[in-house]
Design an enzyme around this catalytic site. Structure first.
Site, PDB file in Angstrom:
ATOM      1  N   LYS A  75       0.831  -1.211   0.000  1.00 37.29           N
ATOM      2  CA  LYS A  75       0.000   0.000   0.000  1.00 37.29           C
ATOM      3  C   LYS A  75       0.859   1.252   0.000  1.00 37.29           C
ATOM      4  O   LYS A  75       0.578   2.211  -0.738  1.00 37.29           O
ATOM      5  CB  LYS A  75      -0.949  -0.015   1.199  1.00 37.29           C
ATOM      6  CG  LYS A  75      -2.041  -1.062   1.079  1.00 37.29           C
ATOM      7  CD  LYS A  75      -2.850  -1.160   2.359  1.00 37.29           C
ATOM      8  CE  LYS A  75      -3.894  -2.275   2.254  1.00 37.29           C
ATOM      9  NZ  LYS A  75      -4.692  -2.390   3.484  1.00 37.29           N
ATOM     10  N   SER A 134      -0.740   0.827   5.792  1.00 36.07           N
ATOM     11  CA  SER A 134      -0.976   0.048   6.998  1.00 36.07           C
ATOM     12  C   SER A 134      -1.947  -1.086   6.697  1.00 36.07           C
ATOM     13  O   SER A 134      -2.766  -0.989   5.787  1.00 36.07           O
ATOM     14  CB  SER A 134      -1.554   0.958   8.094  1.00 36.07           C
ATOM     15  OG  SER A 134      -1.764   0.230   9.277  1.00 36.07           O
ATOM     16  N   ASP A 135      -1.831  -2.141   7.481  1.00 30.62           N
ATOM     17  CA  ASP A 135      -2.787  -3.230   7.366  1.00 30.62           C
ATOM     18  C   ASP A 135      -2.846  -3.957   8.701  1.00 30.62           C
ATOM     19  O   ASP A 135      -1.876  -3.964   9.460  1.00 30.62           O
ATOM     20  CB  ASP A 135      -2.410  -4.218   6.263  1.00 30.62           C
ATOM     21  CG  ASP A 135      -3.623  -5.011   5.816  1.00 30.62           C
ATOM     22  OD1 ASP A 135      -4.443  -4.458   5.059  1.00 30.62           O
ATOM     23  OD2 ASP A 135      -3.774  -6.169   6.245  1.00 30.62           O
ATOM     24  N   GLN A 136      -3.995  -4.539   8.976  1.00 28.19           N
ATOM     25  CA  GLN A 136      -4.162  -5.338  10.183  1.00 28.19           C
ATOM     26  C   GLN A 136      -4.736  -6.689   9.792  1.00 28.19           C
ATOM     27  O   GLN A 136      -5.671  -6.766   8.995  1.00 28.19           O
ATOM     28  CB  GLN A 136      -5.096  -4.652  11.182  1.00 28.19           C
ATOM     29  CG  GLN A 136      -5.212  -5.424  12.497  1.00 28.19           C
ATOM     30  CD  GLN A 136      -6.102  -4.730  13.489  1.00 28.19           C
ATOM     31  OE1 GLN A 136      -7.306  -4.659  13.299  1.00 28.19           O
ATOM     32  NE2 GLN A 136      -5.501  -4.203  14.543  1.00 28.19           N
TER      33      GLN A 136
END
Length: 170
Positions: free
Chosen positions: A77, A93-95
């Site tokens: 991203k 960001s990623d979760q």
């Protein structure tokens, strides 16, 4: 005049995986995410930023582990955003949530959310949150934190009550 250190001496300092020399400010901060939650977090911090929606394929890759997936998507991203916008520092960001090593996807519907919460009842889940910074198409650094949550046992009535207040579909 003193014989002190020369002004503007550049040092390379490591800070949680990011080289400070590569984070010269002021730079425009660009959030590479369409997530309203990430936007809200930055707004709460009072950090000026712009936002773009990066085109990233979020499909699972083979036997990818939850932490690897969060780190890969955050980096993709940030890099996708940095290719679109060359005028700032891009934050990706990623979760990823996982239970017993199995990745939990976004439920997408109330029925799926109900099923996920019932399956989580009395169990421990790990949430892997990764961030990555990029500028001019170059990844500057990344960091991932893991939060472990133990769900108490939930009744179906409690799950339905929670979902009525907080749909939690995404």
């Amino acid at each position: 005049y003193s014989d002190g250190p020369a002004p503007c001496q550049k040092k390379s300092i490591q800070y949680r995986g990011f080289r400070k020399e590569s984070l010269h400010m002021p730079a425009t901060l660009i959030l590479a995410s369409s997530s309203p939650y990430r936007r809200e977090l930055l707004e709460r911090l009072g950090v000026p930023f712009s936002q773009l929606a990066p085109e990233v394929d979020e499909s699972l890759l083979g036997e990818e582990q939850p932490r690897q997936r969060a780190e890969r998507l955050a980096a993709e991203k940030a890099l996708a955003g940095a290719r679109l916008r060359r005028d700032g520092l891009v934050l990706g960001s990623d979760q990823v949530a996982a239970c017993a090593g199995e990745i939990r996807r976004k439920p997408g519907s109330l029925a799926a959310a109900r099923k996920q919460l019932a399956a989580s009842s009395g169990r421990t889940l790990s949430f892997y949150t990764a961030v990555a910074l990029a500028r001019d198409g170059v990844l500057l650094g990344e960091h991932c934190v893991t939060v472990t949550v133990r769900f108490r046992s939930l009744t179906l009535e409690e799950i339905d009550g929670y979902l009525a207040l907080e749909p939690a579909l995404d």
